[in-house]
Motif scaffolding. Structure first.
Motif, PDB file in Angstrom:
ATOM      1  N   ARG A 235       0.688  -1.124   0.047  1.00 34.67           N
ATOM      2  CA  ARG A 235      -0.021  -0.150  -0.024  1.00 34.67           C
ATOM      3  C   ARG A 235       0.897   1.165   0.081  1.00 34.67           C
ATOM      4  NH1 ARG A 235      -3.047  -0.808   5.500  1.00 34.67           N
ATOM      5  NH2 ARG A 235      -0.842  -1.691   5.976  1.00 34.67           N
ATOM      6  N   GLY A 236       2.177   1.161   0.414  1.00 30.88           N
ATOM      7  CA  GLY A 236       3.190   2.140   0.414  1.00 30.88           C
ATOM      8  C   GLY A 236       3.211   2.482   1.946  1.00 30.88           C
ATOM      9  N   PHE A 237       4.281   2.996   2.554  1.00 35.71           N
ATOM     10  CA  PHE A 237       4.571   3.078   3.920  1.00 35.71           C
ATOM     11  C   PHE A 237       3.828   4.294   4.486  1.00 35.71           C
ATOM     12  CE2 PHE A 237       8.425   3.810   7.059  1.00 35.71           C
ATOM     13  CZ  PHE A 237       7.596   3.431   8.183  1.00 35.71           C
ATOM     14  N   ASN A 238       3.175   5.313   3.516  1.00 37.35           N
ATOM     15  CA  ASN A 238       2.481   6.260   3.927  1.00 37.35           C
ATOM     16  C   ASN A 238       0.777   5.783   4.372  1.00 37.35           C
ATOM     17  OD1 ASN A 238       1.117   5.936   1.408  1.00 37.35           O
ATOM     18  ND2 ASN A 238       0.953   7.908   0.954  1.00 37.35           N
ATOM     19  N   ALA A 239       0.712   4.431   4.261  1.00 35.46           N
ATOM     20  CA  ALA A 239      -0.376   4.053   4.881  1.00 35.46           C
ATOM     21  C   ALA A 239      -0.566   4.302   6.448  1.00 35.46           C
ATOM     22  CB  ALA A 239      -0.653   2.559   4.535  1.00 35.46           C
ATOM     23  N   LEU A 240       0.733   4.219   7.163  1.00 39.54           N
ATOM     24  CA  LEU A 240       0.647   4.483   8.409  1.00 39.54           C
ATOM     25  C   LEU A 240       0.292   5.931   8.673  1.00 39.54           C
ATOM     26  CD1 LEU A 240       3.694   3.761  10.683  1.00 39.54           C
ATOM     27  CD2 LEU A 240       2.814   6.158  10.590  1.00 39.54           C
ATOM     28  N   VAL A 241       0.642   6.881   8.009  1.00 40.49           N
ATOM     29  CA  VAL A 241       0.051   8.368   7.975  1.00 40.49           C
ATOM     30  C   VAL A 241      -1.459   8.620   7.985  1.00 40.49           C
ATOM     31  CG1 VAL A 241       0.724  10.781   7.530  1.00 40.49           C
ATOM     32  CG2 VAL A 241       2.675   9.154   7.352  1.00 40.49           C
ATOM     33  N   LYS A 242      -1.816   7.753   6.887  1.00 42.26           N
ATOM     34  CA  LYS A 242      -3.100   7.776   6.492  1.00 42.26           C
ATOM     35  C   LYS A 242      -4.058   7.276   7.762  1.00 42.26           C
ATOM     36  CE  LYS A 242      -2.708   7.804   1.603  1.00 42.26           C
ATOM     37  NZ  LYS A 242      -3.052   6.990   0.205  1.00 42.26           N
ATOM     38  N   GLY A 243      -3.357   6.232   8.508  1.00 41.80           N
ATOM     39  CA  GLY A 243      -4.120   5.681   9.579  1.00 41.80           C
ATOM     40  C   GLY A 243      -4.133   6.559  10.620  1.00 41.80           C
ATOM     41  N   ILE A 244      -3.082   7.165  10.958  1.00 43.30           N
ATOM     42  CA  ILE A 244      -3.178   8.449  11.821  1.00 43.30           C
ATOM     43  C   ILE A 244      -4.084   9.370  11.652  1.00 43.30           C
ATOM     44  CG2 ILE A 244      -1.850  10.142  13.067  1.00 43.30           C
ATOM     45  CD1 ILE A 244       0.745   8.637  12.511  1.00 43.30           C
ATOM     46  N   ALA A 245      -4.307   9.877  10.414  1.00 35.46           N
ATOM     47  CA  ALA A 245      -5.122  10.978   9.885  1.00 35.46           C
ATOM     48  C   ALA A 245      -6.546  10.458   9.912  1.00 35.46           C
ATOM     49  CB  ALA A 245      -4.719  11.327   8.514  1.00 35.46           C
ATOM     50  N   SER A 246      -6.854   9.305   9.601  1.00 32.61           N
ATOM     51  CA  SER A 246      -8.349   8.936   9.830  1.00 32.61           C
ATOM     52  C   SER A 246      -8.749   8.928  11.156  1.00 32.61           C
ATOM     53  CB  SER A 246      -8.299   7.432   9.276  1.00 32.61           C
ATOM     54  OG  SER A 246      -7.840   6.418  10.367  1.00 32.61           O
ATOM     55  N   THR A 247      -8.153   9.089  12.148  1.00 29.34           N
ATOM     56  CA  THR A 247      -8.566   9.051  13.504  1.00 29.34           C
ATOM     57  C   THR A 247      -9.001  10.634  13.706  1.00 29.34           C
ATOM     58  OG1 THR A 247      -6.559  10.216  14.634  1.00 29.34           O
ATOM     59  CG2 THR A 247      -7.006   7.762  14.262  1.00 29.34           C
ATOM     60  N   PHE A 248      -9.049  11.649  12.842  1.00 30.00           N
ATOM     61  CA  PHE A 248      -9.551  13.062  12.919  1.00 30.00           C
ATOM     62  C   PHE A 248     -10.029  13.661  11.803  1.00 30.00           C
ATOM     63  CE2 PHE A 248      -5.065  13.516  12.506  1.00 30.00           C
ATOM     64  CZ  PHE A 248      -4.672  14.644  11.407  1.00 30.00           C
ATOM     65  N   LEU A 249      -9.643  13.203  10.513  1.00 28.71           N
ATOM     66  CA  LEU A 249     -10.049  13.556   9.210  1.00 28.71           C
ATOM     67  C   LEU A 249     -11.081  12.593   8.592  1.00 28.71           C
ATOM     68  CD1 LEU A 249      -6.885  14.771   7.220  1.00 28.71           C
ATOM     69  CD2 LEU A 249      -8.557  16.180   8.315  1.00 28.71           C
ATOM     70  N   LYS A 250     -12.155  13.215   8.160  1.00 32.71           N
ATOM     71  CA  LYS A 250     -13.054  12.342   7.432  1.00 32.71           C
ATOM     72  C   LYS A 250     -12.795  12.124   5.987  1.00 32.71           C
ATOM     73  CE  LYS A 250     -16.848  13.818  10.237  1.00 32.71           C
ATOM     74  NZ  LYS A 250     -18.314  14.792  10.479  1.00 32.71           N
ATOM     75  N   PRO A 251     -13.277  11.279   5.325  1.00 35.58           N
ATOM     76  CA  PRO A 251     -12.879  11.055   3.907  1.00 35.58           C
ATOM     77  C   PRO A 251     -13.441  12.509   3.122  1.00 35.58           C
ATOM     78  CG  PRO A 251     -14.145   9.121   4.476  1.00 35.58           C
ATOM     79  CD  PRO A 251     -14.058  10.088   5.720  1.00 35.58           C
ATOM     80  N   ASN A 252     -12.694  12.886   2.394  1.00 39.92           N
ATOM     81  CA  ASN A 252     -12.804  14.259   1.492  1.00 39.92           C
ATOM     82  C   ASN A 252     -12.935  15.398   2.428  1.00 39.92           C
ATOM     83  OD1 ASN A 252     -12.796  12.737  -1.288  1.00 39.92           O
ATOM     84  ND2 ASN A 252     -14.934  12.082  -0.628  1.00 39.92           N
ATOM     85  N   ASP A 253     -12.362  15.178   3.670  1.00 40.22           N
ATOM     86  CA  ASP A 253     -12.400  16.354   4.563  1.00 40.22           C
ATOM     87  C   ASP A 253     -11.821  17.737   3.877  1.00 40.22           C
ATOM     88  OD1 ASP A 253     -12.021  18.331   7.061  1.00 40.22           O
ATOM     89  OD2 ASP A 253     -12.247  16.183   8.046  1.00 40.22           O
ATOM     90  N   SER A 254     -12.694  18.809   4.060  1.00 40.46           N
ATOM     91  CA  SER A 254     -12.765  19.978   3.729  1.00 40.46           C
ATOM     92  C   SER A 254     -11.434  20.770   4.139  1.00 40.46           C
ATOM     93  CB  SER A 254     -13.673  21.099   3.795  1.00 40.46           C
ATOM     94  OG  SER A 254     -14.139  21.279   5.103  1.00 40.46           O
TER      95      SER A 254
END
Length: 529
Positions: A235-254
């Motif tokens: 998936r790429g190592f940035n899947a880790l950062v995306k996991g962290i972001a998912s705790t406070f950002l919604k999909p397509n967060d403005s």
């Protein structure tokens, strides 16, 4: 990567946070711009972690501005080569390791914590799995690795004495020489030195601080563990950062503004205005600039007013290194498939494609027939300026010297990044140059009015590491959250500003001060082994 696991001494800087907190009062600078409380510039590890820290303290009015079309920053990957079914492999162009994992009952590297939480596929890098070569082919000079290790142990103890006695820093080259390691024109020794030093720091021992080169290593690998795990997640190592972001950002967060290029940052004591290449602007009470040191050094963004001299001096003094990985895929694995690393000693040029890593080895990407070489520093600049064809020809010549008894065809896939020219990075990660003091680095970290700075380069403890960016992003977010609230919730992490050295001490000599930004920098202790 440096990999000593039994070195006798550990020097740990003890940093104490500021205790100051105050409720914020601000006036937005520009009423025509999109307004927010905190503008976070960059969506790499530091930027995403800063946003999470704000969100954790119920501050949700922020905007994250990102140059690229995805988050992760220098955790960047790319499709490469083909699998048997025709689909591509994913390889990491930038950050690739979780370094210093943690031990049972001891502290754990937060990157390792998140790697486990978000199921990041990885494999242990066994640095003992290495074969050595030169222009004649296989040549066993691996015993020199132990010789370097013995010198390093002596140099490490000497660095501890210099640090604890507040003496003048030396170059790592001087430290190694005084410990009995003098490679001179011995190219086998030069290759081993590169493997043990340059590969980790991206600069030569001549250019690197002895004291902070040693402490930077110790603070990660002795505090957590000596293990390094290589990420192979498709998936790429940035899947880790995306996991962290998912705790406070919604999909397509403005609040996440992708493909947005910052061109100007105007700041004063009342707020910050960010202007973008598309003509849009953001007016914020505070801003956190997480741009790489390379971006700051290359004047990609204009600051209004110009950053003060103490800040500019710190930016230009610290080093931005480059780490270039050069990938090749063949029809078959003609190298030893059970060995992870291959060290090549060029007869004429130090650092000339010295380290090769197999991805065909079991546990990594078996059957991929992918191998990659690494260059750093001056060789990276040279390589990245020439054509793909010229670079490929150089690599193939080296491989044919290493394996003279093999028929090695041209690779069916070849690729490498050019980090020295990427406008949102201009390099890979930072290094501490010889003679740079803690107060110099404090100025690199210090905010200017309401403009804060965070990233791996601003971490005195973990510069050059992913976890350095994580800690710095978190603390910058927490400090601003503390100023926006009525009560400081951050404990030892502190609230309030990062003061510049000049603001706190004027021209007081280092030997006469005891605190910089709340840190008792003259306090050291050995956690011992």
């Amino acid at each position: 990567m440096m990999m000593f696991r039994t070195l006798p001494q550990v020097i740990l800087l003890v940093f104490w946070g500021l205790r100051y907190c105050a409720a914020a009062v601000f006036e937005p600078r520009d009423s025509k711009c999109q307004k927010t409380t905190v503008a976070i510039l960059g969506a790499g590890v530091a930027g995403i972690t800063a946003a999470q820290a704000l969100s954790n303290q119920s501050i949700t009015d922020f905007l994250i501005v990102e140059y690229n079309g995805d988050i992760g920053g220098r955790m960047a990957h790319k499709n490469f080569g083909k699998k048997s079914d025709g689909s591509p492999y994913v390889v990491e162009l930038g950050a690739n390791w979780v370094q210093g994992l943690g031990t049972d009952g001891g502290p754990e590297n937060p990157i390792w914590t998140f790697a486990k939480k978000y199921n990041i596929s990885n494999e242990y890098s066994n640095y003992s799995s290495i074969l050595t070569y030169d222009q004649t082919g296989y040549n066993d000079y691996a015993s020199l690795i132990d010789d370097f290790g013995n010198a390093y142990s002596t140099m490490e103890q000497n660095a501890g004495y210099i640090l604890s006695e507040n003496l003048q820093d030396q170059s790592a080259r001087a430290g190694l020489a005084l410990a009995g390691w003098k490679p001179k024109q011995d190219m086998h020794k030069q290759a081993v030195e590169w493997w043990q030093w340059d590969w980790e720091l991206s600069y030569t021992p001549d250019e690197s601080s002895l004291v902070f080169g040693i402490t930077g290593y110790n603070l990660t690998f002795y505090q957590y563990s000596g293990a390094n795990n290589f990420v192979i997640d498709q998936r790429g190592f940035n899947a880790l950062v995306k996991g962290i972001a998912s705790t406070f950002l919604k999909p397509n967060d403005s609040r996440l503004l992708l493909n947005t290029i910052v061109t100007n940052i105007a700041y004063n004591k009342n707020g910050v205005t960010v202007t973008n290449a598309d003509g849009s602007c953001i007016s914020a009470a505070y801003a956190i600039c997480t741009f790489s040191l390379g971006v700051l050094q290359n004047d990609v963004v204009t600051f209004e007013p110009a950053l003060p001299d103490w800040k500019q001096t710190a930016i230009e003094t610290f080093q931005m290194g480059t780490y270039t990985k050069l990938f090749l895929q063949f029809d078959e694995t003609f190298w030893d498939p059970d060995t992870q690393f291959f060290l090549y000693a060029s007869p004429t040029v130090r650092g000339y494609y010295p380290v090769w890593q197999s991805l065909s080895t079991p546990g990594f990407l078996p059957g991929s027939n992918i191998i990659f070489a690494t260059a750093v520093g001056h060789e990276s600049y040279r390589i990245e300026k020439q054509s793909d064809e010229d670079t490929k020809a150089e690599l193939m010549a080296v491989l044919r010297e290493m394996f003279p008894d093999k028929h090695i065809p041209e690779p069916k896939a070849f690729m490498f990044p050019r980090w020295t020219t990427i406008p949102w990075s201009y390099g890979s990660y930072s290094n501490w140059p010889v003679g740079t003091t803690l107060e110099d680095h404090q100025n690199l970290r210090a905010n200017v009015d309401r403009l804060f700075f965070a990233g791996e380069a601003t971490s005195a403890e973990y510069f050059g590491f992913l976890h350095g960016a994580w800690f710095e992003g978190r603390e910058a977010g927490e400090r601003i959250a503390g100023m926006l609230g009525k009560v400081c919730k951050n404990g030892d992490g502190g609230c309030g500003e990062y003061k510049a050295y000049e603001t706190l001490h004027g021209t007081t000599p280092e030997s006469e001060y005891s605190v910089v930004n709340g840190w008792p920098v003259s306090s050291f202790y050995d956690i011992g082994f």
